[in-house]
Motif scaffolding. Structure first.
Motif, PDB file in Angstrom:
ATOM      1  N   CYS A 267       6.616   5.008   1.202  1.00 42.16           N
ATOM      2  CA  CYS A 267       5.297   5.141   1.819  1.00 42.16           C
ATOM      3  C   CYS A 267       4.403   6.127   1.065  1.00 42.16           C
ATOM      4  O   CYS A 267       3.182   5.989   1.077  1.00 42.16           O
ATOM      5  N   GLU A 268       5.024   7.137   0.423  1.00 46.34           N
ATOM      6  CA  GLU A 268       4.242   8.202  -0.197  1.00 46.34           C
ATOM      7  C   GLU A 268       4.829   8.589  -1.554  1.00 46.34           C
ATOM      8  O   GLU A 268       6.031   8.776  -1.688  1.00 46.34           O
TER       9      GLU A 268
ATOM     10  N   LYS B 135       0.847  -1.194   0.000  1.00 53.95           N
ATOM     11  CA  LYS B 135       0.000   0.000   0.000  1.00 53.95           C
ATOM     12  C   LYS B 135       0.877   1.236   0.000  1.00 53.95           C
ATOM     13  O   LYS B 135       1.852   1.314   0.750  1.00 53.95           O
ATOM     14  N   ILE B 136       0.506   2.174  -0.860  1.00 54.04           N
ATOM     15  CA  ILE B 136       1.238   3.443  -0.972  1.00 54.04           C
ATOM     16  C   ILE B 136       0.225   4.580  -0.952  1.00 54.04           C
ATOM     17  O   ILE B 136      -0.822   4.503  -1.608  1.00 54.04           O
ATOM     18  N   GLU B 137       0.554   5.629  -0.245  1.00 50.84           N
ATOM     19  CA  GLU B 137      -0.255   6.838  -0.253  1.00 50.84           C
ATOM     20  C   GLU B 137       0.167   7.660  -1.474  1.00 50.84           C
ATOM     21  O   GLU B 137       1.348   7.958  -1.651  1.00 50.84           O
TER      22      GLU B 137
ATOM     23  N   GLU C 178      -3.262   0.122  -3.544  1.00 48.93           N
ATOM     24  CA  GLU C 178      -2.655  -1.205  -3.411  1.00 48.93           C
ATOM     25  C   GLU C 178      -1.990  -1.498  -4.751  1.00 48.93           C
ATOM     26  O   GLU C 178      -2.645  -1.465  -5.791  1.00 48.93           O
TER      27      GLU C 178
ATOM     28  N   ARG D 164      -5.739  12.869  -2.769  1.00 51.62           N
ATOM     29  CA  ARG D 164      -4.909  11.753  -2.323  1.00 51.62           C
ATOM     30  C   ARG D 164      -5.734  10.479  -2.272  1.00 51.62           C
ATOM     31  O   ARG D 164      -6.951  10.525  -2.211  1.00 51.62           O
ATOM     32  N   GLU D 165      -5.018   9.364  -2.289  1.00 54.42           N
ATOM     33  CA  GLU D 165      -5.678   8.076  -2.135  1.00 54.42           C
ATOM     34  C   GLU D 165      -4.633   7.039  -1.731  1.00 54.42           C
ATOM     35  O   GLU D 165      -3.437   7.216  -1.969  1.00 54.42           O
ATOM     36  N   THR D 166      -5.099   5.990  -1.103  1.00 50.68           N
ATOM     37  CA  THR D 166      -4.237   4.869  -0.771  1.00 50.68           C
ATOM     38  C   THR D 166      -4.388   3.845  -1.882  1.00 50.68           C
ATOM     39  O   THR D 166      -5.509   3.461  -2.229  1.00 50.68           O
TER      40      THR D 166
END
Length: 83
Positions: free
Chosen positions: A72-73, A2-4, A23, A19-21
């Motif tokens: 992560c982002e 999972k990446i923001e 997969e 923004r969104e998370t």
């Protein structure tokens, strides 16, 4: 993983959210972009010209061939202009 994913300026306007998370199984930023473009037309439009976009990984400017391992982002935005 999972990446923001964050979108700024006209990228955000075209996609319709800031923004969104996500997969993803993408190994690089470019692979992530390909996955996003395949989702819907709005993503395809937002990422239609990568030369007019910049990317940052965990708030560090990066390139589209950069690996996503440990990231992560991811943020997408147009080039900055100043004056």
């Amino acid at each position: 993983m999972k990446i923001e994913v964050l979108y700024f300026a006209w990228v955000r306007e075209r996609i319709g959210e800031p923004r969104e998370t996500v997969e993803t199984e993408a190994a690089t930023v470019l692979e992530l972009v390909k996955e996003l473009k395949a989702r819907e037309e709005r993503y395809d439009l937002a990422f239609s010209d990568l030369k007019s976009l910049r990317v940052a990984l965990d708030q560090e400017l990066s390139e589209f061939d950069a690996p996503l391992a440990g990231v992560c982002e991811v943020a997408f935005f147009p080039p900055m202009t100043g004056g």
